[in-house]
Design a protein around this motif. Structure first.
Motif, mmCIF file in Angstrom:
data_model
loop_
_atom_site.group_PDB
_atom_site.id
_atom_site.type_symbol
_atom_site.label_atom_id
_atom_site.label_comp_id
_atom_site.label_asym_id
_atom_site.label_seq_id
_atom_site.Cartn_x
_atom_site.Cartn_y
_atom_site.Cartn_z
ATOM 1 N N MET A 1 0.828 -1.174 0.000
ATOM 2 C CA MET A 1 0.000 0.000 0.000
ATOM 3 C C MET A 1 0.878 1.244 0.000
ATOM 4 S SD MET A 1 -3.457 0.047 2.358
ATOM 5 C CE MET A 1 -2.725 -0.921 3.618
ATOM 6 N N LYS A 2 0.346 2.270 -0.567
ATOM 7 C CA LYS A 2 1.031 3.554 -0.570
ATOM 8 C C LYS A 2 0.766 4.230 0.780
ATOM 9 C CE LYS A 2 -0.460 7.261 -2.664
ATOM 10 N NZ LYS A 2 -1.081 8.125 -3.613
ATOM 11 N N ILE A 3 1.816 4.780 1.378
ATOM 12 C CA ILE A 3 1.720 5.412 2.692
ATOM 13 C C ILE A 3 2.062 6.890 2.572
ATOM 14 C CG2 ILE A 3 2.536 5.416 5.082
ATOM 15 C CD1 ILE A 3 1.319 2.742 4.413
ATOM 16 N N ALA A 4 1.189 7.729 3.111
ATOM 17 C CA ALA A 4 1.441 9.168 3.198
ATOM 18 C C ALA A 4 1.238 9.559 4.670
ATOM 19 C CB ALA A 4 0.488 9.935 2.290
ATOM 20 N N PHE A 5 1.562 10.793 4.990
ATOM 21 C CA PHE A 5 1.458 11.249 6.371
ATOM 22 C C PHE A 5 0.679 12.552 6.439
ATOM 23 C CE2 PHE A 5 5.054 8.473 6.117
ATOM 24 C CZ PHE A 5 4.965 7.727 7.286
ATOM 25 N N ALA A 6 -0.007 12.767 7.557
ATOM 26 C CA ALA A 6 -0.824 13.956 7.746
ATOM 27 C C ALA A 6 0.021 15.225 7.835
ATOM 28 C CB ALA A 6 -1.695 13.808 8.986
ATOM 29 N N SER A 7 1.293 15.076 8.218
ATOM 30 C CA SER A 7 2.176 16.246 8.311
ATOM 31 C C SER A 7 3.611 15.840 8.003
ATOM 32 C CB SER A 7 2.117 16.854 9.713
ATOM 33 O OG SER A 7 2.736 15.999 10.659
ATOM 34 N N GLN A 8 4.414 16.827 7.630
ATOM 35 C CA GLN A 8 5.834 16.565 7.385
ATOM 36 C C GLN A 8 6.553 16.175 8.677
ATOM 37 O OE1 GLN A 8 7.401 20.004 5.352
ATOM 38 N NE2 GLN A 8 6.906 19.137 3.354
ATOM 39 N N LYS A 9 6.117 16.754 9.793
ATOM 40 C CA LYS A 9 6.721 16.436 11.087
ATOM 41 C C LYS A 9 6.510 14.950 11.411
ATOM 42 C CE LYS A 9 6.550 17.650 15.972
ATOM 43 N NZ LYS A 9 5.903 18.450 17.001
ATOM 44 N N LEU A 10 5.289 14.466 11.217
ATOM 45 C CA LEU A 10 4.990 13.058 11.471
ATOM 46 C C LEU A 10 5.790 12.158 10.535
ATOM 47 C CD1 LEU A 10 3.195 11.271 13.273
ATOM 48 C CD2 LEU A 10 1.476 11.352 11.468
ATOM 49 N N GLN A 11 5.899 12.549 9.279
ATOM 50 C CA GLN A 11 6.671 11.769 8.312
ATOM 51 C C GLN A 11 8.137 11.687 8.733
ATOM 52 O OE1 GLN A 11 6.423 13.153 4.272
ATOM 53 N NE2 GLN A 11 7.600 11.450 3.488
ATOM 54 N N LYS A 12 8.679 12.792 9.197
ATOM 55 C CA LYS A 12 10.078 12.816 9.647
ATOM 56 C C LYS A 12 10.287 11.861 10.821
ATOM 57 C CE LYS A 12 13.637 15.819 11.485
ATOM 58 N NZ LYS A 12 13.941 17.043 12.201
ATOM 59 N N ILE A 13 9.359 11.864 11.764
ATOM 60 C CA ILE A 13 9.461 10.967 12.926
ATOM 61 C C ILE A 13 9.382 9.513 12.482
ATOM 62 C CG2 ILE A 13 8.289 10.214 15.042
ATOM 63 C CD1 ILE A 13 7.451 13.215 15.394
ATOM 64 N N GLN A 97 -10.547 -1.707 -2.261
ATOM 65 C CA GLN A 97 -10.298 -0.494 -3.052
ATOM 66 C C GLN A 97 -9.376 0.496 -2.345
ATOM 67 O OE1 GLN A 97 -11.423 -0.329 -6.215
ATOM 68 N NE2 GLN A 97 -12.260 -2.366 -5.848
ATOM 69 N N VAL A 98 -9.077 0.261 -1.076
ATOM 70 C CA VAL A 98 -8.196 1.159 -0.324
ATOM 71 C C VAL A 98 -6.763 0.663 -0.519
ATOM 72 C CG1 VAL A 98 -7.610 2.117 1.931
ATOM 73 C CG2 VAL A 98 -10.001 1.646 1.364
ATOM 74 N N THR A 99 -6.052 1.327 -1.430
ATOM 75 C CA THR A 99 -4.686 0.924 -1.769
ATOM 76 C C THR A 99 -3.635 1.935 -1.296
ATOM 77 O OG1 THR A 99 -4.910 1.928 -3.951
ATOM 78 C CG2 THR A 99 -5.441 -0.426 -3.767
ATOM 79 N N GLY A 100 -4.081 2.915 -0.553
ATOM 80 C CA GLY A 100 -3.182 3.903 0.028
ATOM 81 C C GLY A 100 -3.823 4.501 1.264
ATOM 82 N N VAL A 101 -2.991 4.847 2.238
ATOM 83 C CA VAL A 101 -3.496 5.432 3.476
ATOM 84 C C VAL A 101 -2.663 6.642 3.880
ATOM 85 C CG1 VAL A 101 -4.485 3.272 4.346
ATOM 86 C CG2 VAL A 101 -2.136 3.884 4.960
ATOM 87 N N ILE A 102 -3.279 7.475 4.699
ATOM 88 C CA ILE A 102 -2.599 8.627 5.293
ATOM 89 C C ILE A 102 -2.510 8.366 6.790
ATOM 90 C CG2 ILE A 102 -2.695 11.099 5.751
ATOM 91 C CD1 ILE A 102 -4.416 11.321 3.156
ATOM 92 N N ILE A 103 -1.299 8.302 7.307
ATOM 93 C CA ILE A 103 -1.081 8.106 8.737
ATOM 94 C C ILE A 103 -1.427 9.416 9.438
ATOM 95 C CG2 ILE A 103 0.594 7.543 10.544
ATOM 96 C CD1 ILE A 103 0.007 5.194 8.579
ATOM 97 N N LEU A 104 -2.352 9.343 10.406
ATOM 98 C CA LEU A 104 -2.802 10.544 11.104
ATOM 99 C C LEU A 104 -2.062 10.769 12.419
ATOM 100 C CD1 LEU A 104 -6.630 10.110 10.510
ATOM 101 C CD2 LEU A 104 -5.017 11.553 9.228
ATOM 102 N N ASN A 105 -1.929 9.708 13.226
ATOM 103 C CA ASN A 105 -1.231 9.859 14.507
ATOM 104 C C ASN A 105 -1.192 8.549 15.271
ATOM 105 O OD1 ASN A 105 -3.869 9.621 15.436
ATOM 106 N ND2 ASN A 105 -4.055 11.770 15.973
ATOM 107 N N VAL A 106 -0.564 8.600 16.424
ATOM 108 C CA VAL A 106 -0.544 7.517 17.402
ATOM 109 C C VAL A 106 -1.280 8.077 18.600
ATOM 110 C CG1 VAL A 106 0.902 6.182 18.978
ATOM 111 C CG2 VAL A 106 1.641 6.544 16.613
#
Length: 112
Positions: A1-13, A97-106
């Motif tokens: 799956m394709k993974i994206a992040f809700a923010s650049q800060k979260l992606q960096k972590i 049909q969900v082949t990508g998600v956006i990580i929101l938080n922990v």
């Protein structure tokens, strides 16, 4: 799956084991990395097990468009589809049909 992040800060972590350890502690960071590998290696959300240890589940109420997988109790990795989801005839989300998600938080959303 394709993974994206809700923010650049979260992606960096999330892209740094050192940052994950610093932010969440060693045990939680390890669980996060395991769950991320499961998400990344799945073709779609249906392939992420609704059984333990992942326990993929859809949230309810105002968050019904979001999903979570278990981490170190009571925390969850919360995410949503990266595009408007396709609905099934019964009104649920077609997980194939969900082949990508956006990580929101922990978070511990039961402690709210």
């Amino acid at each position: 799956m394709k993974i994206a992040f809700a923010s650049q800060k979260l992606q960096k972590i999330f892209n740094s084991e050192k940052e994950l350890n610093k932010k969440y502690g060693a045990l939680q960071a390890k669980k996060i990395m395991i769950r991320m590998k499961v998400l990344e290696s799945s073709v779609n959300l249906e392939e992420v097990s609704p059984q333990k240890p992942e326990r993929r589940h859809q949230l309810k109420g105002e968050r019904k468009d979001q999903f979570a997988v278990d981490l170190v109790h009571p925390f969850r990795l919360v995410f949503k589809p990266d595009r408007e989801p396709v609905l099934t005839p019964d009104g649920g989300i077609d997980l194939k049909q969900v082949t990508g998600v956006i990580i929101l938080n922990v978070e511990d959303y039961h402690g709210e």
